[in-house]
Design a protein around this motif. Structure first.
Motif, PDB file in Angstrom:
ATOM      1  N   THR A   1      10.589  -6.054  12.706  1.00  0.00           N
ATOM      2  CA  THR A   1       9.998  -4.806  12.228  1.00  0.00           C
ATOM      3  C   THR A   1       8.596  -5.015  11.676  1.00  0.00           C
ATOM      4  O   THR A   1       7.845  -4.053  11.523  1.00  0.00           O
ATOM      5  CB  THR A   1      10.889  -4.160  11.142  1.00  0.00           C
ATOM      6  OG1 THR A   1      10.981  -5.017   9.999  1.00  0.00           O
ATOM      7  CG2 THR A   1      12.281  -3.875  11.690  1.00  0.00           C
TER       8      THR A   1
ATOM      9  N   GLN B   1      -0.055   2.396   7.858  1.00  0.00           N
ATOM     10  CA  GLN B   1       1.256   3.025   7.832  1.00  0.00           C
ATOM     11  C   GLN B   1       1.147   4.551   7.826  1.00  0.00           C
ATOM     12  O   GLN B   1       0.180   5.117   7.321  1.00  0.00           O
ATOM     13  CB  GLN B   1       2.041   2.540   6.617  1.00  0.00           C
ATOM     14  CG  GLN B   1       2.256   1.031   6.628  1.00  0.00           C
ATOM     15  CD  GLN B   1       3.007   0.531   5.410  1.00  0.00           C
ATOM     16  OE1 GLN B   1       3.733   1.261   4.756  1.00  0.00           O
ATOM     17  NE2 GLN B   1       2.829  -0.746   5.101  1.00  0.00           N
TER      18      GLN B   1
ATOM     19  N   TYR C   1      10.838  -3.196   4.563  1.00  0.00           N
ATOM     20  CA  TYR C   1      10.789  -2.053   5.473  1.00  0.00           C
ATOM     21  C   TYR C   1      12.139  -1.363   5.616  1.00  0.00           C
ATOM     22  O   TYR C   1      12.212  -0.164   5.855  1.00  0.00           O
ATOM     23  CB  TYR C   1      10.337  -2.509   6.866  1.00  0.00           C
ATOM     24  CG  TYR C   1       8.868  -2.811   7.003  1.00  0.00           C
ATOM     25  CD1 TYR C   1       7.910  -2.279   6.141  1.00  0.00           C
ATOM     26  CD2 TYR C   1       8.424  -3.643   8.023  1.00  0.00           C
ATOM     27  CE1 TYR C   1       6.566  -2.565   6.291  1.00  0.00           C
ATOM     28  CE2 TYR C   1       7.081  -3.934   8.190  1.00  0.00           C
ATOM     29  CZ  TYR C   1       6.160  -3.398   7.320  1.00  0.00           C
ATOM     30  OH  TYR C   1       4.831  -3.686   7.475  1.00  0.00           O
TER      31      TYR C   1
END
Length: 262
Positions: free
Chosen positions: A144, A39, A237
């Motif tokens: 996602t 990430q 998310y």
């Protein structure tokens, strides 16, 4: 590697009608260590301004304080994303075009073009999440979660994988079990599919997507299938009707305490 820098768009593609895949290049990406579910923070400039970055600093709190010190009308909007893939100094990031929202990231992605510049913070190994380890591993999420799931598939032996998407046009060439909402409430199909699986104690799970959906999946796995809370990696998310700029709800705070072991 410098935790902050600029990213320049080198390619824009549409793997599905509601997904934009953007390829970025930038200083330091060639030296980027690779790990699954990687990430980073993307920084979107406000209208009429170039990207303004705080001074680089290996300490995330000092970096964030410098970020907040940027005047509000020049401060970028920061959003979290997962690296979909990387190749020789470039990274791919996928943006889901949510039909019910037009936040800064979605707005930017709809018209993203080669040559545009964003900022970044990370990827930072301090935020690396463990890969689930067990004889039976469930990977489950909505669209996602696809970038992360794509990177986890090669790290987990024979996982059970469910991905809920809007309809059949949103499928990508990945070995997962596709679930089509086709107008059903978000997360309904995914929860139904997970309920039909017999996992039981000793299994592990990785869950990601809309926060309320992830919360429901996790409660089911703990309360009805007997999974240990510590065997479930989970991340919300996004939140329906809320953005990352909105204050956390009591449920968000409870999730954060769980992740920190409190």
């Amino acid at each position: 590697m410098n935790p902050t820098g600029l990213l320049e768009v080198t390619a824009v593609r549409r793997p599905t009608p509601r997904t934009v895949r953007v390829t970025f290049t930038g200083d330091g990406l060639a030296e980027l260590e690779s790990w699954p579910d990687q990430q980073l923070k993307l920084l979107f400039p406000p209208p009429g301004h170039p990207v303004r970055l705080p001074a680089g600093d290996d300490d995330v709190m000092r970096w964030y304080q410098a970020f907040l010190a940027i005047p509000e009308d020049e401060r970028p909007v920061m959003r979290s994303y997962t690296v979909r893939s990387r190749d020789r100094g470039t990274i791919d990031v996928e943006f889901v075009l949510h039909a019910s929202a037009a936040g800064p990231a979605t707005t930017w992605a709809r018209t993203a073009a080669v040559g545009e510049v964003l900022g970044r913070y990370g990827p930072d190994a301090a935020y690396r999440r463990p890969v689930p380890k067990a004889d039976t591993v469930l990977l489950a999420g909505d669209e996602t979660a696809l970038p992360a799931i794509a990177t986890l598939l090669s790290e987990v032996d024979s996982p059970i994988v469910f991905v809920e998407v809007a309809d059949a046009t949103e499928e990508q060439p990945l070995p997962v079990r596709w679930l089509h909402r086709n107008g059903a409430p978000h997360g309904t199909k995914l929860l139904e599919a997970v309920r039909r699986e017999s996992l039981g104690p000793g299994s592990a799970a990785w869950l990601a997507g809309e926060a309320g959906m992830v919360r429901s999946l996790r409660r089911h796995l703990v309360n009805e299938q007997g999974l240990d809370k510590g065997a479930i990696e989970f991340t919300g998310y996004w939140r329906r009707a809320l953005t990352q700029d909105d204050a956390p709800t009591p449920e968000d705070l409870a999730d954060a305490r769980e992740k920190l072991g409190g």
